[in-house]
Scaffold this motif. Structure first.
Motif, short mmCIF file in Angstrom:
data_model
loop_
_atom_site.label_atom_id
_atom_site.label_comp_id
_atom_site.label_asym_id
_atom_site.label_seq_id
_atom_site.Cartn_x
_atom_site.Cartn_y
_atom_site.Cartn_z
N LYS A 91 81.85 42.97 51.74
CA LYS A 91 82.56 41.83 51.16
C LYS A 91 81.60 40.88 50.48
N LEU A 92 80.47 40.60 51.14
CA LEU A 92 79.47 39.72 50.56
C LEU A 92 78.87 40.34 49.30
N GLU A 93 78.59 41.62 49.34
CA GLU A 93 78.03 42.30 48.17
C GLU A 93 78.99 42.28 47.00
N ASP A 94 80.29 42.34 47.30
CA ASP A 94 81.29 42.28 46.23
C ASP A 94 81.35 40.91 45.58
N GLU A 95 80.93 39.87 46.30
CA GLU A 95 80.95 38.51 45.78
C GLU A 95 79.63 38.10 45.14
N GLN A 136 79.70 56.69 59.30
CA GLN A 136 78.61 55.81 58.89
C GLN A 136 78.13 56.16 57.48
N VAL A 137 78.01 57.44 57.18
CA VAL A 137 77.56 57.86 55.85
C VAL A 137 78.58 57.45 54.79
N ALA A 138 79.86 57.69 55.07
CA ALA A 138 80.91 57.32 54.11
C ALA A 138 80.89 55.82 53.84
N ALA A 139 80.67 55.04 54.90
CA ALA A 139 80.64 53.58 54.74
C ALA A 139 79.45 53.15 53.90
N ARG A 140 78.31 53.75 54.14
CA ARG A 140 77.11 53.37 53.38
C ARG A 140 77.25 53.73 51.90
N ILE A 141 77.74 54.90 51.62
CA ILE A 141 77.87 55.33 50.23
C ILE A 141 78.95 54.51 49.51
N ALA A 142 80.01 54.14 50.23
CA ALA A 142 81.07 53.34 49.62
C ALA A 142 80.55 52.00 49.13
N ARG A 143 79.56 51.43 49.82
CA ARG A 143 78.99 50.14 49.40
C ARG A 143 78.30 50.23 48.05
N GLN A 144 77.94 51.43 47.62
CA GLN A 144 77.21 51.59 46.37
C GLN A 144 78.09 51.37 45.14
N ARG A 145 79.36 51.06 45.37
CA ARG A 145 80.22 50.68 44.24
C ARG A 145 79.71 49.42 43.56
N VAL A 146 78.83 48.68 44.23
CA VAL A 146 78.28 47.46 43.65
C VAL A 146 77.53 47.77 42.35
N PHE A 147 77.00 48.99 42.21
CA PHE A 147 76.29 49.37 40.98
C PHE A 147 77.24 49.48 39.79
N GLU A 148 78.51 49.74 40.06
CA GLU A 148 79.48 49.97 38.99
C GLU A 148 80.34 48.75 38.70
N ARG A 149 80.11 47.67 39.45
CA ARG A 149 80.94 46.47 39.30
C ARG A 149 80.75 45.83 37.93
N MET A 150 81.83 45.25 37.42
CA MET A 150 81.76 44.49 36.17
C MET A 150 82.40 43.13 36.40
N LEU A 154 72.90 41.31 39.22
CA LEU A 154 71.49 41.66 39.15
C LEU A 154 71.08 42.19 40.52
N LEU A 155 70.53 43.40 40.55
CA LEU A 155 70.14 44.05 41.79
C LEU A 155 68.65 44.35 41.75
N THR A 156 67.91 43.75 42.68
CA THR A 156 66.46 43.99 42.74
C THR A 156 66.08 44.52 44.12
N PHE A 157 65.16 45.47 44.11
CA PHE A 157 64.73 46.09 45.36
C PHE A 157 63.21 46.22 45.37
N VAL A 158 62.61 45.98 46.52
CA VAL A 158 61.19 46.25 46.73
C VAL A 158 61.09 47.23 47.88
N GLN A 159 60.53 48.39 47.60
CA GLN A 159 60.38 49.42 48.63
C GLN A 159 58.91 49.55 49.02
N GLU A 160 58.66 49.57 50.32
CA GLU A 160 57.31 49.80 50.80
C GLU A 160 56.91 51.24 50.43
#
Length: 270
Positions: A91-95, A136-150, A154-160
């Motif tokens: 919900k937060l990611e959608d906002e 758990q996998v279905a829930a995690r992948i479903a959150r990735q709809r944030v990439f397709e939102r209009m 802006l999505l930024t990531f820092v990976q070790e």
């Protein structure tokens, strides 16, 4: 189920199915045979113990003549399928108009392939059941709809760096995960950076960081530890996280340098 909200949804759906079934003069065995499910599954769904699949609801709706009323519950049931902490975070990611995250042990959830996510949940201890891993996998992948939102946030990531090299799920899964990072990195609203292991100055030694800047101008933090997940709303704490994340991004490789680094690691894996 692990939360009252999901339980209430499933009980309501179960009662509706039972009412339509009884009105049609069918037993649980009759309904199961008509829609291709066992009597025990029908019984469990009606008691709110099992989560019905969309196919279950569609077929029950047709057989019982519910006129779309059971099928209409698919969206509510789908949300109940996911753990509460995942629903709240989604919900937060959608906002969010901007989301930033630093990950130091594994790929951030929004960047994971289904195979990588499944491997992660598969090595959890105590062990998850297969049904819980699927959930758990279905829930995690479903959150990735944030990439397709209009409009796109802006999505930024820092990976070790270690997250690019740890072979979670095996070498093939890791290669596919690295390829996925390269695919996502070309999106105009996504920036992925790598924090090299040889950095002496590192503002992220306190652990993972996630920041969400919402449409209303408010900024929230999110913290996930071994057994706890919480939203951070105290402005002073959020300010500290924001400062640290800014420093982490400044200390990491630039997005272009990071892209080359990921390609180099991928080359080493082939």
């Amino acid at each position: 189920m692990e939360d009252e909200e999901a339980e209430a949804v499933l009980r309501t759906v179960g009662r509706q199915i039972r009412m339509w079934r009884e009105a049609a003069g069918m037993t649980q065995a009759d309904l199961g045979a008509a829609i291709g499910y066992g009597e025990e599954m029908v019984s469990s769904v009606e008691r709110g113990r099992r989560i019905p699949k969309p196919d279950f609801l569609d077929k029950a709706d047709e057989v019982l003549g519910a006129g779309g009323k059971l099928s209409a519950m698919k969206e509510d049931v789908e949300r109940a399928r996911y753990p509460k902490k995942v629903r709240d975070l989604a919900k937060l990611e959608d906002e969010a108009v901007e989301l930033g995250a630093y990950a130091n042990h594994n790929m951030h959830g929004l960047l994971q392939t289904p195979e990588y996510a499944r491997a992660l949940f598969g090595i959890r201890r105590p062990s998850y059941s297969q049904e819980e891993i699927d959930r758990q996998v279905a829930a995690r992948i479903a959150r990735q709809r944030v990439f397709e939102r209009m409009p796109a946030p802006l999505l930024t990531f820092v990976q070790e760096e270690v997250t690019l090299r740890r072979p979670v799920g095996g070498r093939m899964v890791l290669r596919q995960q690295l390829e996925h990072l390269l695919e996502i990195s070309v999106l105009r609203h996504v920036e992925i950076q790598v924090m090299p292991t040889d950095r002496e100055d590192h503002a992220g030694m306190g652990g993972p960081i996630r920041l969400l800047k919402l449409r209303d101008g408010k900024t929230l933090g999110h913290s996930e530890a071994q057994l706890h997940s919480r939203v951070i709303s105290d402005p002073r704490e959020v300010q500290i996280l924001d400062m640290r994340y800014g420093m982490i991004r400044a200390q990491a490789l630039s997005p272009r340098e990071s892209l080359a680094f990921i390609e180099k690691v991928l080359g080493e894996e082939t």
